[in-house]
Design a protein around this motif. Structure first.
Motif, PDB file in Angstrom:
ATOM      1  N   ILE A 178     -13.748  24.661 -15.020  1.00  0.00           N
ATOM      2  CA  ILE A 178     -13.596  26.228 -15.310  1.00  0.00           C
ATOM      3  C   ILE A 178     -12.246  26.526 -15.495  1.00  0.00           C
ATOM      4  O   ILE A 178     -11.356  25.848 -14.694  1.00  0.00           O
ATOM      5  CB  ILE A 178     -14.341  27.006 -14.245  1.00  0.00           C
ATOM      6  N   ASP A 179     -11.964  27.624 -16.189  1.00  0.00           N
ATOM      7  CA  ASP A 179     -10.476  27.973 -16.464  1.00  0.00           C
ATOM      8  C   ASP A 179     -10.099  28.831 -15.152  1.00  0.00           C
ATOM      9  O   ASP A 179     -10.861  29.717 -14.616  1.00  0.00           O
ATOM     10  CB  ASP A 179     -10.156  28.707 -17.789  1.00  0.00           C
ATOM     11  N   GLU A 180      -8.852  28.772 -14.727  1.00  0.00           N
ATOM     12  CA  GLU A 180      -8.254  29.560 -13.604  1.00  0.00           C
ATOM     13  C   GLU A 180      -8.258  30.888 -13.900  1.00  0.00           C
ATOM     14  O   GLU A 180      -8.260  31.779 -13.044  1.00  0.00           O
ATOM     15  CB  GLU A 180      -7.008  29.138 -13.449  1.00  0.00           C
ATOM     16  N   ASN A 181      -8.239  31.331 -15.125  1.00  0.00           N
ATOM     17  CA  ASN A 181      -8.289  32.871 -15.667  1.00  0.00           C
ATOM     18  C   ASN A 181      -9.543  33.384 -15.258  1.00  0.00           C
ATOM     19  O   ASN A 181      -9.851  34.492 -15.318  1.00  0.00           O
ATOM     20  CB  ASN A 181      -7.800  33.193 -16.971  1.00  0.00           C
ATOM     21  N   GLU A 182     -10.798  32.603 -15.125  1.00  0.00           N
ATOM     22  CA  GLU A 182     -12.073  33.080 -14.843  1.00  0.00           C
ATOM     23  C   GLU A 182     -12.212  33.544 -13.450  1.00  0.00           C
ATOM     24  O   GLU A 182     -13.326  34.439 -13.097  1.00  0.00           O
ATOM     25  CB  GLU A 182     -13.065  32.024 -15.208  1.00  0.00           C
ATOM     26  N   ILE A 183     -11.485  32.891 -12.568  1.00  0.00           N
ATOM     27  CA  ILE A 183     -11.729  33.816 -11.026  1.00  0.00           C
ATOM     28  C   ILE A 183     -10.617  34.645 -10.789  1.00  0.00           C
ATOM     29  O   ILE A 183      -9.272  34.548 -11.410  1.00  0.00           O
ATOM     30  CB  ILE A 183     -11.477  32.445 -10.108  1.00  0.00           C
ATOM     31  N   GLU A 184     -11.079  35.679  -9.896  1.00  0.00           N
ATOM     32  CA  GLU A 184     -10.004  36.677  -9.740  1.00  0.00           C
ATOM     33  C   GLU A 184      -9.869  36.501  -8.184  1.00  0.00           C
ATOM     34  O   GLU A 184     -10.911  36.643  -7.355  1.00  0.00           O
ATOM     35  CB  GLU A 184     -10.792  38.216 -10.046  1.00  0.00           C
ATOM     36  N   LEU A 185      -8.731  36.463  -7.531  1.00  0.00           N
ATOM     37  CA  LEU A 185      -8.168  36.326  -6.109  1.00  0.00           C
ATOM     38  C   LEU A 185      -7.676  37.554  -5.783  1.00  0.00           C
ATOM     39  O   LEU A 185      -6.898  38.320  -6.423  1.00  0.00           O
ATOM     40  CB  LEU A 185      -7.198  35.242  -6.098  1.00  0.00           C
ATOM     41  N   GLN A 186      -8.051  38.384  -4.875  1.00  0.00           N
ATOM     42  CA  GLN A 186      -7.698  39.417  -4.240  1.00  0.00           C
ATOM     43  C   GLN A 186      -7.383  39.388  -2.610  1.00  0.00           C
ATOM     44  O   GLN A 186      -8.305  38.650  -1.823  1.00  0.00           O
ATOM     45  CB  GLN A 186      -8.581  40.539  -4.290  1.00  0.00           C
ATOM     46  N   PHE A 187      -6.270  39.653  -2.253  1.00  0.00           N
ATOM     47  CA  PHE A 187      -5.860  39.275  -0.667  1.00  0.00           C
ATOM     48  C   PHE A 187      -6.312  40.493  -0.003  1.00  0.00           C
ATOM     49  O   PHE A 187      -5.531  41.590  -0.341  1.00  0.00           O
ATOM     50  CB  PHE A 187      -4.375  38.788  -0.637  1.00  0.00           C
ATOM     51  N   GLU A 214     -21.491  38.831 -10.401  1.00  0.00           N
ATOM     52  CA  GLU A 214     -20.271  38.146  -9.885  1.00  0.00           C
ATOM     53  C   GLU A 214     -20.562  37.499  -8.453  1.00  0.00           C
ATOM     54  O   GLU A 214     -21.240  37.966  -7.605  1.00  0.00           O
ATOM     55  CB  GLU A 214     -19.292  39.340  -9.680  1.00  0.00           C
ATOM     56  N   LEU A 215     -20.018  36.362  -8.510  1.00  0.00           N
ATOM     57  CA  LEU A 215     -20.051  35.504  -7.173  1.00  0.00           C
ATOM     58  C   LEU A 215     -19.034  35.894  -6.291  1.00  0.00           C
ATOM     59  O   LEU A 215     -17.836  35.921  -6.851  1.00  0.00           O
ATOM     60  CB  LEU A 215     -19.861  34.013  -7.486  1.00  0.00           C
ATOM     61  N   LEU A 216     -19.067  36.199  -5.105  1.00  0.00           N
ATOM     62  CA  LEU A 216     -18.141  36.777  -4.151  1.00  0.00           C
ATOM     63  C   LEU A 216     -18.056  35.902  -2.986  1.00  0.00           C
ATOM     64  O   LEU A 216     -18.932  35.706  -2.342  1.00  0.00           O
ATOM     65  CB  LEU A 216     -18.437  38.135  -3.658  1.00  0.00           C
ATOM     66  N   ILE A 217     -16.864  35.274  -2.934  1.00  0.00           N
ATOM     67  CA  ILE A 217     -16.468  34.188  -1.647  1.00  0.00           C
ATOM     68  C   ILE A 217     -15.270  35.049  -1.088  1.00  0.00           C
ATOM     69  O   ILE A 217     -14.235  35.204  -1.589  1.00  0.00           O
ATOM     70  CB  ILE A 217     -16.413  32.895  -2.086  1.00  0.00           C
ATOM     71  N   ARG A 231     -13.742  36.299  -6.772  1.00  0.00           N
ATOM     72  CA  ARG A 231     -14.640  36.578  -7.564  1.00  0.00           C
ATOM     73  C   ARG A 231     -14.666  35.864  -8.733  1.00  0.00           C
ATOM     74  O   ARG A 231     -13.741  35.617  -9.355  1.00  0.00           O
ATOM     75  CB  ARG A 231     -14.241  38.121  -8.020  1.00  0.00           C
ATOM     76  N   PHE A 232     -15.935  35.229  -9.137  1.00  0.00           N
ATOM     77  CA  PHE A 232     -16.112  34.649 -10.404  1.00  0.00           C
ATOM     78  C   PHE A 232     -17.549  34.965 -11.106  1.00  0.00           C
ATOM     79  O   PHE A 232     -18.617  35.076 -10.284  1.00  0.00           O
ATOM     80  CB  PHE A 232     -16.342  33.068  -9.700  1.00  0.00           C
ATOM     81  N   ASP A 233     -17.284  35.648 -12.337  1.00  0.00           N
ATOM     82  CA  ASP A 233     -18.196  36.019 -13.032  1.00  0.00           C
ATOM     83  C   ASP A 233     -19.112  35.135 -13.696  1.00  0.00           C
ATOM     84  O   ASP A 233     -18.988  34.500 -14.730  1.00  0.00           O
ATOM     85  CB  ASP A 233     -17.592  36.827 -14.193  1.00  0.00           C
ATOM     86  N   VAL A 234     -20.259  34.840 -12.972  1.00  0.00           N
ATOM     87  CA  VAL A 234     -21.314  33.686 -13.092  1.00  0.00           C
ATOM     88  C   VAL A 234     -22.043  34.064 -14.546  1.00  0.00           C
ATOM     89  O   VAL A 234     -22.119  33.259 -15.404  1.00  0.00           O
ATOM     90  CB  VAL A 234     -22.442  33.524 -12.005  1.00  0.00           C
ATOM     91  N   GLY A 294     -27.303  33.461  -3.793  1.00  0.00           N
ATOM     92  CA  GLY A 294     -28.117  34.430  -2.800  1.00  0.00           C
ATOM     93  C   GLY A 294     -27.200  35.502  -2.672  1.00  0.00           C
ATOM     94  O   GLY A 294     -27.167  36.223  -3.640  1.00  0.00           O
ATOM     95  N   ASN A 295     -27.120  35.802  -1.492  1.00  0.00           N
ATOM     96  CA  ASN A 295     -26.446  37.376  -0.996  1.00  0.00           C
ATOM     97  C   ASN A 295     -24.954  37.324  -1.585  1.00  0.00           C
ATOM     98  O   ASN A 295     -24.384  38.520  -1.539  1.00  0.00           O
ATOM     99  CB  ASN A 295     -26.473  37.705   0.596  1.00  0.00           C
ATOM    100  N   ARG A 296     -24.340  36.550  -1.952  1.00  0.00           N
ATOM    101  CA  ARG A 296     -22.959  36.240  -2.437  1.00  0.00           C
ATOM    102  C   ARG A 296     -22.904  36.800  -3.861  1.00  0.00           C
ATOM    103  O   ARG A 296     -21.875  36.985  -4.413  1.00  0.00           O
ATOM    104  CB  ARG A 296     -22.462  34.917  -2.236  1.00  0.00           C
ATOM    105  N   LEU A 297     -23.971  36.956  -4.519  1.00  0.00           N
ATOM    106  CA  LEU A 297     -23.961  37.395  -6.031  1.00  0.00           C
ATOM    107  C   LEU A 297     -24.084  38.972  -6.009  1.00  0.00           C
ATOM    108  O   LEU A 297     -24.935  39.480  -5.326  1.00  0.00           O
ATOM    109  CB  LEU A 297     -25.025  36.816  -6.487  1.00  0.00           C
TER     110      LEU A 297
END
Length: 138
Positions: A10-19, A70-73, A40-43, A62-65
């Motif tokens: 997957i391209d690094e531009n597809e994930i969004e990192l927020q601190f 969007e997948l939220l980790i 955040r990753f837009d599945v 599961g609950n992370r979606l």
């Protein structure tokens, strides 16, 4: 590019990192420094994922979606941004790698003659126990 398997990346531009600020113990430092990472990753709209992997990943998340797909980790195990960032990406890669594995189809089998016999014997014994609970006649 973030490599998932030999065929999938997957391209690094597809994930969004927020601190964000991490919760929990840490003294005064925890209120000043944003060390936790929210990935955040837009599945639902990712061009990198094949359709079958996307469906399995959405089920595994599961609950992370979120409702938008969007997948939220959240990663806040470590004290530094960089280690939390690596942790979040590693967890995403593991989740997607797990979703790439096709489930083994279940093959229906018939019960053996011996298992049918054991089942019926158990039922008979249970019936005898219940029959013995009736009223005692003098």
């Amino acid at each position: 590019m973030i490599r998932i398997t030999s065929q999938l990346a997957i391209d690094e531009n597809e994930i969004e990192l927020q601190f964000i600020r991490a919760s929990g113990p840490g003294g005064q430092n925890v209120n000043k420094v944003s060390t936790a990472v929210q990935l955040r990753f837009d599945v639902a709209r990712s061009p990198s994922l094949p359709e079958d992997v996307r469906a399995r990943l959405m089920k595994l998340a599961g609950n992370r979606l979120t409702n938008e797909g969007e997948l939220l980790i959240e990663a806040k195990r470590h004290r530094t941004q960089e280690r939390n960032r690596q942790d979040a990406i590693t967890r995403l890669v593991e989740l997607i790698r797990h979703a790439t594995e096709k489930p083994k189809p279940r093959i229906a089998t018939k019960p053996t003659k011996a298992s049918k016999k054991r089942r019926l014997e158990t039922k008979k014994q249970r019936g005898e126990v219940k029959r013995g609970r009736g009223k005692v006649e003098d």
